[in-house]
Design a protein around this motif. Structure first.
Motif, short mmCIF file in Angstrom:
data_model
loop_
_atom_site.label_atom_id
_atom_site.label_comp_id
_atom_site.label_asym_id
_atom_site.label_seq_id
_atom_site.Cartn_x
_atom_site.Cartn_y
_atom_site.Cartn_z
N LYS A 54 0.83 -1.21 0.00
CA LYS A 54 0.00 0.00 0.00
C LYS A 54 0.86 1.26 0.00
N GLU A 55 1.97 1.24 0.71
CA GLU A 55 2.88 2.39 0.73
C GLU A 55 3.42 2.66 -0.68
N THR A 56 3.79 1.60 -1.38
CA THR A 56 4.29 1.76 -2.75
C THR A 56 3.17 2.25 -3.67
N HIS A 57 1.99 1.69 -3.52
CA HIS A 57 0.83 2.11 -4.32
C HIS A 57 0.56 3.60 -4.12
N ASP A 58 0.57 4.06 -2.87
CA ASP A 58 0.32 5.47 -2.59
C ASP A 58 1.45 6.36 -3.11
N TYR A 59 2.67 5.84 -3.08
CA TYR A 59 3.81 6.60 -3.62
C TYR A 59 3.65 6.81 -5.12
N LEU A 60 3.21 5.79 -5.83
CA LEU A 60 2.96 5.93 -7.27
C LEU A 60 1.83 6.93 -7.52
N ASP A 61 0.80 6.91 -6.69
CA ASP A 61 -0.28 7.90 -6.78
C ASP A 61 0.29 9.32 -6.65
N GLU A 62 1.18 9.49 -5.68
CA GLU A 62 1.78 10.81 -5.42
C GLU A 62 2.61 11.27 -6.61
N LEU A 63 3.39 10.36 -7.20
CA LEU A 63 4.20 10.72 -8.36
C LEU A 63 3.32 11.11 -9.55
N GLU A 64 2.22 10.40 -9.73
CA GLU A 64 1.31 10.73 -10.84
C GLU A 64 0.71 12.12 -10.64
N ALA A 65 0.35 12.46 -9.40
CA ALA A 65 -0.22 13.77 -9.12
C ALA A 65 0.80 14.88 -9.36
N LYS A 66 2.05 14.65 -8.97
CA LYS A 66 3.09 15.66 -9.17
C LYS A 66 3.43 15.81 -10.65
N TRP A 67 3.38 14.71 -11.40
CA TRP A 67 3.59 14.78 -12.84
C TRP A 67 2.53 15.68 -13.48
N GLU A 68 1.29 15.43 -13.13
CA GLU A 68 0.19 16.22 -13.71
C GLU A 68 0.28 17.69 -13.29
N ALA A 69 0.78 17.95 -12.08
CA ALA A 69 0.91 19.32 -11.59
C ALA A 69 2.15 20.02 -12.15
N GLY A 70 3.02 19.25 -12.81
CA GLY A 70 4.23 19.84 -13.39
C GLY A 70 5.32 20.14 -12.38
N THR A 71 5.30 19.43 -11.24
CA THR A 71 6.31 19.70 -10.21
C THR A 71 7.33 18.57 -10.06
N ARG A 72 7.07 17.43 -10.71
CA ARG A 72 8.06 16.35 -10.66
C ARG A 72 7.88 15.41 -11.84
N ALA A 73 8.99 15.16 -12.53
CA ALA A 73 9.01 14.15 -13.59
C ALA A 73 9.84 12.99 -13.09
N GLU A 74 9.21 11.83 -12.91
CA GLU A 74 9.92 10.67 -12.39
C GLU A 74 9.87 9.54 -13.41
N TYR A 75 11.03 8.90 -13.63
CA TYR A 75 11.15 7.87 -14.65
C TYR A 75 11.70 6.57 -14.07
N VAL A 76 11.15 5.45 -14.52
CA VAL A 76 11.75 4.17 -14.21
C VAL A 76 12.91 3.97 -15.18
N ILE A 77 14.03 3.47 -14.67
CA ILE A 77 15.26 3.32 -15.46
C ILE A 77 15.47 1.85 -15.78
N ARG A 78 15.63 1.55 -17.06
CA ARG A 78 15.91 0.17 -17.50
C ARG A 78 17.09 0.20 -18.47
N PRO A 79 18.08 -0.69 -18.28
CA PRO A 79 19.17 -0.79 -19.24
C PRO A 79 18.65 -1.30 -20.59
N LYS A 80 19.27 -0.82 -21.64
CA LYS A 80 18.90 -1.23 -23.00
C LYS A 80 19.49 -2.60 -23.34
N SER A 81 19.06 -3.11 -24.46
CA SER A 81 19.59 -4.36 -24.99
C SER A 81 21.10 -4.29 -25.11
N GLY A 82 21.77 -5.35 -24.70
CA GLY A 82 23.22 -5.38 -24.74
C GLY A 82 23.86 -5.11 -23.39
#
Length: 201
Positions: A54-82
């Motif tokens: 639930k803590e993680t779920h609420d954290y994702l909710d918070e990030l989505e709200a800040k994205w929409e408000a234009g106050t935080r852009a958060e990205y999941v990082i994944r290495p590319k092929s190779g």
């Protein structure tokens, strides 16, 4: 759209961190004590290992709200092929915007198995480009908690590469999750310094 949904670098793919792009239960496992080395990962972060899904779920909710408000852009990082671990979640990083102070602050965390590959600096260059070229922010400030020498070395490297500087120590800068008041070392890059370093007007 204020922020791009995806950003690519030479070795990394950054995608908006949201309920749509990660499974909350999977992300919880990476941010909790299920993840090997999580105590080392969070030692200097502004959050402790997650205790519940639930803590993680609420954290994702918070990030989505800040994205929409234009106050935080958060990205999941994944290495590319190779890359070792291609396609896996290596961590997350983003940009926190303080529009009133005309300042952007990059943030990152990486799983311990992905340390030592230079991913932090590669992500930082992408965040500087986002801040200065897309958002036209006048200043990027990078705080590093006193004692976090590993991060200081990484930050010094990319700040220097982009024409920035060390401003000094900010005393009693923030309060840790456990209640301790800590100092931060502050590094900054101005829009003009950045553009001179990359050769743009």
């Amino acid at each position: 759209m204020l922020f791009p949904e995806e950003i690519e670098t030479d070795r990394l793919r950054l995608r908006r961190l949201s309920h749509e792009t990660v499974d909350a239960i999977e992300y919880y496992r990476l941010c909790s004590r299920h993840e090997p080395g999580i105590e080392d990962v969070t030692a200097y972060l502004p959050w402790d290992p997650h205790e519940t899904v639930k803590e993680t779920h609420d954290y994702l909710d918070e990030l989505e709200a800040k994205w929409e408000a234009g106050t935080r852009a958060e990205y999941v990082i994944r290495p590319k092929s190779g890359e070792d671990g291609a396609g896996e979640i290596a961590g997350a990083g983003g940009l926190v915007l303080d529009w009133e102070r005309q300042t952007a602050k990059p943030a990152i965390w990486l799983r311990k198995r992905f340390w030592g590959r230079g991913y932090g600096g590669e992500r930082a260059a992408a965040m500087l480009e986002l801040a200065f070229d897309r958002l036209d922010v006048p200043l990027v400030a990078v705080p590093v908690e006193d004692g976090n020498e590993r991060s200081r070395r990484a930050v010094e490297k990319y700040v220097e590469a982009h024409g920035g500087q060390y401003d000094g120590v900010v005393r009693n800068s923030t309060v840790r999750p456990d209640g301790r008041v800590v100092d931060h070392h502050r590094y900054t890059v101005t829009r003009e310094q950045y553009r001179a370093s990359v050769g743009t007007a």
